[in-house]
Write a protein that holds these residues in place. Sequence first.
Motif: not given
Length: 194
Positions: A43-45, A50-55
């Motif tokens: 839930t952290r920004p 950073e890439v959503d779904g990768e990191d």
Amino acid sequence: MSSAAPTPQVTVLAGPTSVGKSTLSRYIRTTFPQVHFSVSATTRPARPGEVDGEDYLFLSDEEFDRLLEAEAFLEWAVVHQRYRYGTLRSTVDEAQAEGKNVLLEIDLQGARQVRQRLPEAHFVFLAPPTFEDLVRRLTGRGTESAEEQQRRLETARIELAAEPEFDVTIINDDVDRAARELIAQMGIELTTNA
């Protein structure tokens, strides 16, 4: 009659905040493609780059709550008294079904939950060369406020004391060396992209 193939191993990588778990994981991802990573939900920004779904899978509090209610997490925790992180059970199960060894990069609370649910997993503690090195890493990255840095250092002291709970400790004094040691611990042949 052939015997069934062994279930692929789950390796849990944990250690104190700022020890370099994410740096080591990124290095392994690009250098050792034979390692399957379970991407944690949080839930952290996202931090810069950073890439959503990768990191991470960046989720709202509501999305995280829905997954909790569905008992979809292998482990989850509130980290630094602030954000929630978790490993979706489905990502681990799917990778193992495909015959892949899985690496979980998680915090101490999560590692303890995985030990309860998957006692056959291999638990690796990533440690800094010294506590002073850990302080330098945390303050040097400049992504947290002074208050957040202090909270993380307090958490790190507690996390360092948990080292005896793990099967093996790897000192993160050199990313390449630490990565190769972790790959060897996973029983994976050392081949690279290069």
